[in-house]
Design a protein around this motif. Structure first.
Motif, PDB file in Angstrom:
ATOM      1  N   MET A   1       0.848  -1.178   0.000  1.00  0.00           N
ATOM      2  CA  MET A   1       0.000   0.000   0.000  1.00  0.00           C
ATOM      3  C   MET A   1       0.892   1.239   0.000  1.00  0.00           C
ATOM      4  SD  MET A   1      -3.103   0.827   2.617  1.00  0.00           S
ATOM      5  CE  MET A   1      -4.092   2.256   2.334  1.00  0.00           C
TER       6      MET A   1
ATOM      7  N   ARG B   1      -2.002   7.768   0.193  1.00  0.00           N
ATOM      8  CA  ARG B   1      -3.063   8.354  -0.623  1.00  0.00           C
ATOM      9  C   ARG B   1      -2.693   9.804  -0.913  1.00  0.00           C
ATOM     10  NH1 ARG B   1      -6.799   7.437   2.875  1.00  0.00           N
ATOM     11  NH2 ARG B   1      -7.368   5.435   2.004  1.00  0.00           N
TER      12      ARG B   1
ATOM     13  N   MET C   1      -0.744   1.330   6.192  1.00  0.00           N
ATOM     14  CA  MET C   1      -1.534   0.089   6.251  1.00  0.00           C
ATOM     15  C   MET C   1      -3.014   0.424   6.180  1.00  0.00           C
ATOM     16  SD  MET C   1       0.591  -1.643   9.446  1.00  0.00           S
ATOM     17  CE  MET C   1      -0.764  -2.681   9.859  1.00  0.00           C
ATOM     18  N   ALA C   2      -3.783  -0.489   5.625  1.00  0.00           N
ATOM     19  CA  ALA C   2      -5.228  -0.298   5.533  1.00  0.00           C
ATOM     20  C   ALA C   2      -5.838  -0.041   6.918  1.00  0.00           C
ATOM     21  CB  ALA C   2      -5.879  -1.498   4.863  1.00  0.00           C
ATOM     22  N   GLU C   3      -5.274  -0.662   7.953  1.00  0.00           N
ATOM     23  CA  GLU C   3      -5.788  -0.486   9.318  1.00  0.00           C
ATOM     24  C   GLU C   3      -5.649   0.958   9.793  1.00  0.00           C
ATOM     25  OE1 GLU C   3      -3.412  -2.911   8.620  1.00  0.00           O
ATOM     26  OE2 GLU C   3      -4.845  -4.547   8.480  1.00  0.00           O
TER      27      GLU C   3
ATOM     28  N   CYS D   1      -5.218   3.653   7.345  1.00  0.00           N
ATOM     29  CA  CYS D   1      -5.629   4.568   6.292  1.00  0.00           C
ATOM     30  C   CYS D   1      -7.092   4.461   5.891  1.00  0.00           C
ATOM     31  CB  CYS D   1      -4.759   4.362   5.060  1.00  0.00           C
ATOM     32  SG  CYS D   1      -2.998   4.596   5.416  1.00  0.00           S
ATOM     33  N   GLY D   2      -7.722   3.332   6.163  1.00  0.00           N
ATOM     34  CA  GLY D   2      -9.123   3.173   5.799  1.00  0.00           C
ATOM     35  C   GLY D   2      -9.352   3.352   4.307  1.00  0.00           C
ATOM     36  N   SER D   3     -10.559   3.728   3.965  1.00  0.00           N
ATOM     37  CA  SER D   3     -10.930   3.833   2.550  1.00  0.00           C
ATOM     38  C   SER D   3     -10.830   5.249   2.004  1.00  0.00           C
ATOM     39  CB  SER D   3     -12.349   3.298   2.342  1.00  0.00           C
ATOM     40  OG  SER D   3     -13.260   4.045   3.113  1.00  0.00           O
ATOM     41  N   ASP D   4     -10.706   6.254   2.892  1.00  0.00           N
ATOM     42  CA  ASP D   4     -10.569   7.634   2.436  1.00  0.00           C
ATOM     43  C   ASP D   4      -9.934   8.477   3.542  1.00  0.00           C
ATOM     44  OD1 ASP D   4     -12.638   8.324   4.295  1.00  0.00           O
ATOM     45  OD2 ASP D   4     -14.165   8.160   2.742  1.00  0.00           O
TER      46      ASP D   4
ATOM     47  N   ALA E   1      -9.264   7.749   7.549  1.00  0.00           N
ATOM     48  CA  ALA E   1      -7.892   7.726   8.060  1.00  0.00           C
ATOM     49  C   ALA E   1      -7.740   8.648   9.266  1.00  0.00           C
ATOM     50  CB  ALA E   1      -6.916   8.135   6.952  1.00  0.00           C
TER      51      ALA E   1
END
Length: 91
Positions: A1, A4, A60-62, A64-67, A71
């Protein structure tokens, strides 16, 4: 990842106890880092002045989340859960 583009949540939500250019006392949680550009990019990225804690923070997705809004919320909660409570001896 990868980061963003234009997010900057990791440069706002957490506190930093390390000094950094423009913030010799560190950065309180929720405050915008002095090294975060107007388009939410780290101006110290890949420079030796960048604090080690910033360079080692995992994308990490944990976190940053989806937006960006998610985050900010996730990192604010992580900050809350890991904050040192002064005067609390439950270490």
């Amino acid at each position: 990842m990868t980061c963003r583009p234009g997010c900057g949540a990791c440069c706002i939500a957490p506190s930093l106890s390390s000094p950094l250019p423009g913030m010799p006392e560190g950065k309180p949680a929720g405050a915008r880092c002095a090294q975060l550009s107007m388009d939410n990019r780290c101006m110290l990225f890949e420079l030796p002045e960048r604090p080690a804690v910033c360079a080692s923070f995992p994308v990490m997705a944990e976190h940053c989340g989806s937006d960006r809004d998610e985050a900010l919320a996730l990192l604010a909660e992580l900050e809350r859960m890991t904050a040192v409570v002064h005067g609390d001896d439950r270490t």
